[in-house]
Design a protein around this motif. Structure first.
Motif, PDB file in Angstrom:
ATOM      1  N   GLY A  80       0.809  -1.245   0.354  1.00  0.00           N
ATOM      2  CA  GLY A  80      -0.139  -0.065   0.449  1.00  0.00           C
ATOM      3  C   GLY A  80       0.857   1.190   0.012  1.00  0.00           C
ATOM      4  O   GLY A  80       1.814   1.410  -0.451  1.00  0.00           O
ATOM      5  N   VAL A  81       0.305   2.403   0.467  1.00  0.00           N
ATOM      6  CA  VAL A  81       0.486   3.796   0.128  1.00  0.00           C
ATOM      7  C   VAL A  81       2.185   3.176   1.420  1.00  0.00           C
ATOM      8  O   VAL A  81       3.283   3.942   1.179  1.00  0.00           O
ATOM      9  CB  VAL A  81      -0.041   5.160   0.815  1.00  0.00           C
ATOM     10  N   VAL A  82       2.256   2.504   1.710  1.00  0.00           N
ATOM     11  CA  VAL A  82       3.552   2.740   3.336  1.00  0.00           C
ATOM     12  C   VAL A  82       4.638   2.286   1.555  1.00  0.00           C
ATOM     13  O   VAL A  82       5.556   2.669   1.975  1.00  0.00           O
ATOM     14  CB  VAL A  82       3.259   1.823   4.159  1.00  0.00           C
ATOM     15  N   LEU A  83       4.334   0.683   1.402  1.00  0.00           N
ATOM     16  CA  LEU A  83       5.009   0.579   0.587  1.00  0.00           C
ATOM     17  C   LEU A  83       5.526   1.902  -0.599  1.00  0.00           C
ATOM     18  O   LEU A  83       6.719   1.951  -1.525  1.00  0.00           O
ATOM     19  CB  LEU A  83       5.230  -0.465  -0.648  1.00  0.00           C
ATOM     20  N   ASP A  84       4.831   2.141  -1.294  1.00  0.00           N
ATOM     21  CA  ASP A  84       4.810   3.340  -2.221  1.00  0.00           C
ATOM     22  C   ASP A  84       5.822   4.566  -2.174  1.00  0.00           C
ATOM     23  O   ASP A  84       6.975   4.856  -2.577  1.00  0.00           O
ATOM     24  CB  ASP A  84       3.490   4.321  -2.639  1.00  0.00           C
ATOM     25  N   ALA A  85       5.813   4.734  -0.304  1.00  0.00           N
ATOM     26  CA  ALA A  85       6.867   5.693   0.150  1.00  0.00           C
ATOM     27  C   ALA A  85       8.020   5.513   0.059  1.00  0.00           C
ATOM     28  O   ALA A  85       9.481   5.869  -0.233  1.00  0.00           O
ATOM     29  CB  ALA A  85       5.742   6.340   0.822  1.00  0.00           C
ATOM     30  N   TYR A  86       8.211   4.307   0.125  1.00  0.00           N
ATOM     31  CA  TYR A  86       9.074   2.970   0.601  1.00  0.00           C
ATOM     32  C   TYR A  86      10.264   3.396  -0.614  1.00  0.00           C
ATOM     33  O   TYR A  86      11.485   3.810  -1.168  1.00  0.00           O
ATOM     34  CB  TYR A  86       8.731   2.172   0.962  1.00  0.00           C
ATOM     35  N   LEU A  87       9.693   3.202  -1.814  1.00  0.00           N
ATOM     36  CA  LEU A  87       9.619   2.635  -3.073  1.00  0.00           C
ATOM     37  C   LEU A  87      10.103   4.264  -3.693  1.00  0.00           C
ATOM     38  O   LEU A  87      11.608   4.442  -3.845  1.00  0.00           O
ATOM     39  CB  LEU A  87       8.783   2.436  -3.766  1.00  0.00           C
ATOM     40  N   ALA A  88       9.993   5.215  -3.682  1.00  0.00           N
ATOM     41  CA  ALA A  88       9.919   6.839  -4.075  1.00  0.00           C
ATOM     42  C   ALA A  88      11.226   7.116  -3.365  1.00  0.00           C
ATOM     43  O   ALA A  88      11.886   8.025  -3.928  1.00  0.00           O
ATOM     44  CB  ALA A  88       8.599   7.200  -3.025  1.00  0.00           C
ATOM     45  N   GLU A  89      11.476   6.651  -2.082  1.00  0.00           N
ATOM     46  CA  GLU A  89      12.201   6.926  -1.101  1.00  0.00           C
ATOM     47  C   GLU A  89      13.908   6.012  -1.453  1.00  0.00           C
ATOM     48  O   GLU A  89      15.052   6.152  -1.374  1.00  0.00           O
ATOM     49  CB  GLU A  89      12.527   6.627   0.149  1.00  0.00           C
ATOM     50  N   GLY A  90      13.531   5.413  -2.666  1.00  0.00           N
ATOM     51  CA  GLY A  90      14.517   4.846  -3.079  1.00  0.00           C
ATOM     52  C   GLY A  90      14.390   2.977  -2.301  1.00  0.00           C
ATOM     53  O   GLY A  90      15.679   2.056  -2.565  1.00  0.00           O
ATOM     54  N   GLY A  91      13.914   2.794  -2.098  1.00  0.00           N
ATOM     55  CA  GLY A  91      13.765   1.132  -1.330  1.00  0.00           C
ATOM     56  C   GLY A  91      14.738   1.203  -0.697  1.00  0.00           C
ATOM     57  O   GLY A  91      15.412   1.486   0.174  1.00  0.00           O
ATOM     58  N   ALA A  92      15.385  -0.844  -0.440  1.00  0.00           N
ATOM     59  CA  ALA A  92      16.130  -0.774   0.479  1.00  0.00           C
ATOM     60  C   ALA A  92      17.459  -0.189   0.071  1.00  0.00           C
ATOM     61  O   ALA A  92      18.146  -0.006   0.933  1.00  0.00           O
ATOM     62  CB  ALA A  92      16.654  -2.371  -0.035  1.00  0.00           C
TER      63      ALA A  92
END
Length: 162
Positions: A110-122
């Motif tokens: 959801g929105v947490v994953l979307d924000a995480y990926l926008a920050e470059g993920g792992a």
């Protein structure tokens, strides 16, 4: 009836029966099948034309968040390393699981994953997750990471803290 059939049987044979004996029946979904074993589970995602054997911490986290009937759905990728040793990532129809040996495995969606990926993920400044996506009583979604957190209040933009 715990027979091993179809694409699950092909994967089971390809990994030389290492999953062990089946511990569940085959569960059939609109877009695939899933079966649990002594060592992990095997899923076939018809939409992705992919059969995957999940095991260890990734498989435990997958089933802790509902397995193929949960938010994540079926695997849509093999376990891949996002640029480090002793780590992994699996993409699912509805989210991802990230694993790092010193941290464990955590599901994001959801929105947490979307924000995480926008920050470059792992590989971004947050690093790997240290919790799964969760929702509090007020409807705020959040997760923690090696170097920060993401908080997504209902109806508002997510904030990232590092």
């Amino acid at each position: 009836d715990r027979n091993i059939l179809g694409e699950i049987r092909e994967k089971y044979d390809a990994v030389m029966c290492r999953p062990g004996l089946p511990t569940s029946k085959r569960i059939v979904f609109g877009n695939g099948v899933h079966q649990r074993f002594d060592v992990g589970s095997i899923s076939h995602n018809e939409s992705a034309d992919l059969t995957v054997w999940l095991k260890g911490a990734i498989d435990r986290e997958y089933h802790d968040v509902g397995g193929p009937r949960g938010r994540l759905g079926l695997p849509a990728s093999k376990v891949r390393s996002p640029g480090c040793s002793n780590c992994g990532r699996v993409v699912f129809d509805g989210g991802r699981i990230y694993w790092k040996d010193v941290l464990g495995a955590f599901a994001l969606w959801g929105v947490v994953l979307d924000a995480y990926l926008a920050e470059g993920g792992a590989s971004g400044q947050l690093g790997f997750p240290t919790s799964r996506s969760r929702r509090d009583a007020a409807g705020t979604w959040s997760a923690t990471f090696q170097h920060g957190s993401i908080t997504c209040p209902e109806g508002e933009a997510c904030s990232v803290s590092t």
